[in-house]
Design a protein around this motif. Sequence first.
Motif, mmCIF file in Angstrom:
data_model
loop_
_atom_site.group_PDB
_atom_site.id
_atom_site.type_symbol
_atom_site.label_atom_id
_atom_site.label_comp_id
_atom_site.label_asym_id
_atom_site.label_seq_id
_atom_site.Cartn_x
_atom_site.Cartn_y
_atom_site.Cartn_z
ATOM 1 N N SER A 150 0.834 -1.206 0.000
ATOM 2 C CA SER A 150 0.000 0.000 0.000
ATOM 3 C C SER A 150 0.872 1.261 0.000
ATOM 4 O O SER A 150 2.006 1.249 0.486
ATOM 5 C CB SER A 150 -0.917 0.021 1.224
ATOM 6 O OG SER A 150 -0.173 0.272 2.394
ATOM 7 N N LYS A 151 0.311 2.328 -0.514
ATOM 8 C CA LYS A 151 1.027 3.610 -0.521
ATOM 9 C C LYS A 151 1.306 4.075 0.910
ATOM 10 O O LYS A 151 2.343 4.681 1.176
ATOM 11 C CB LYS A 151 0.242 4.646 -1.305
ATOM 12 C CG LYS A 151 0.211 4.344 -2.799
ATOM 13 C CD LYS A 151 -0.341 5.491 -3.590
ATOM 14 C CE LYS A 151 -0.452 5.203 -5.057
ATOM 15 N NZ LYS A 151 0.750 4.875 -5.735
ATOM 16 N N THR A 152 0.410 3.769 1.819
ATOM 17 C CA THR A 152 0.622 4.126 3.228
ATOM 18 C C THR A 152 1.854 3.410 3.776
ATOM 19 O O THR A 152 2.674 4.018 4.469
ATOM 20 C CB THR A 152 -0.622 3.755 4.065
ATOM 21 O OG1 THR A 152 -1.743 4.444 3.520
ATOM 22 C CG2 THR A 152 -0.439 4.119 5.520
ATOM 23 N N GLU A 153 2.006 2.132 3.447
ATOM 24 C CA GLU A 153 3.175 1.372 3.900
ATOM 25 C C GLU A 153 4.452 1.895 3.246
ATOM 26 O O GLU A 153 5.490 2.019 3.890
ATOM 27 C CB GLU A 153 2.984 -0.120 3.599
ATOM 28 C CG GLU A 153 4.161 -0.988 3.957
ATOM 29 C CD GLU A 153 4.413 -1.120 5.461
ATOM 30 O OE1 GLU A 153 5.409 -1.767 5.818
ATOM 31 O OE2 GLU A 153 3.643 -0.575 6.270
ATOM 32 N N ILE A 154 4.379 2.227 1.972
ATOM 33 C CA ILE A 154 5.551 2.777 1.278
ATOM 34 C C ILE A 154 5.964 4.098 1.921
ATOM 35 O O ILE A 154 7.146 4.333 2.173
ATOM 36 C CB ILE A 154 5.277 2.937 -0.232
ATOM 37 C CG1 ILE A 154 5.142 1.550 -0.880
ATOM 38 C CG2 ILE A 154 6.380 3.747 -0.908
ATOM 39 C CD1 ILE A 154 4.636 1.564 -2.304
ATOM 40 N N LYS A 155 4.996 4.952 2.246
ATOM 41 C CA LYS A 155 5.314 6.222 2.917
ATOM 42 C C LYS A 155 5.921 5.972 4.299
ATOM 43 O O LYS A 155 6.806 6.704 4.723
ATOM 44 C CB LYS A 155 4.062 7.103 3.032
ATOM 45 C CG LYS A 155 3.605 7.674 1.708
ATOM 46 C CD LYS A 155 2.532 8.737 1.844
ATOM 47 C CE LYS A 155 1.259 8.233 2.438
ATOM 48 N NZ LYS A 155 0.167 9.231 2.410
ATOM 49 N N ARG A 156 5.444 4.937 4.989
ATOM 50 C CA ARG A 156 5.999 4.608 6.310
ATOM 51 C C ARG A 156 7.454 4.157 6.183
ATOM 52 O O ARG A 156 8.323 4.591 6.930
ATOM 53 C CB ARG A 156 5.170 3.516 6.990
ATOM 54 C CG ARG A 156 5.611 3.237 8.427
ATOM 55 C CD ARG A 156 5.019 1.964 8.983
ATOM 56 N NE ARG A 156 5.473 0.761 8.301
ATOM 57 C CZ ARG A 156 6.691 0.218 8.440
ATOM 58 N NH1 ARG A 156 7.578 0.768 9.219
ATOM 59 N NH2 ARG A 156 7.014 -0.884 7.784
ATOM 60 N N VAL A 157 7.726 3.287 5.202
ATOM 61 C CA VAL A 157 9.087 2.769 5.005
ATOM 62 C C VAL A 157 10.015 3.875 4.506
ATOM 63 O O VAL A 157 11.153 3.989 4.956
ATOM 64 C CB VAL A 157 9.075 1.582 4.008
ATOM 65 C CG1 VAL A 157 10.480 1.188 3.595
ATOM 66 C CG2 VAL A 157 8.328 0.391 4.605
#
Length: 182
Positions: free
Chosen positions: A164-171
């Motif tokens: 997810s884009k949310t996970e990519i932003k978190r990483v």
Amino acid sequence: QSECCCEKDDFLFEDEMSAETTPRRGYGWTFNERLVVVAPQRGRERLNLFGAVSPYTGETIQFATGCAKTQSFVKFLHKIHSKHPRIRVWVYVDGCAIHKSNKVKKFLAQHPNIKLKLLPPYSPELNPREYWHNHLRKNLLNNKTFASATALAHSIHSFTKKTSKTEIKRVCTLNPIYNLLT
């Protein structure tokens, strides 16, 4: 075209990574010591991955190739341009020679909406794309064997698409940059 940022700008952090179809070694733990597992090296192929990430939106753009030379980087820049033909895109890169080559300068002259900005030397911690590569290695590539470089490229693409884009932003957080500035 002015050099200042505006609402229509996008910001990407670019980096390259290399992966092989067979791991060089893996690690495990026994009761008192670290276990090193040497993997068979028969039929090993190499894949080079150009990638860019926006830590603001979670967008990723990737390009897998057999070589990490200037012409491959220019193809990757074409991919960025095709996704963002009408807005200015600031692409932050490291000081690798391919980023400063004459072919890249020619591409940039023909595509004025793409702007390369150099990150400080020896500062991978300032490049969120480095965090994505570490995430890929840890969660997809570690201790795995792939039938071919094509299968490896498909696995990386599929893994990225499913994240997810949310996970990519978190990483791919900008926190190390914010911490440096404060």
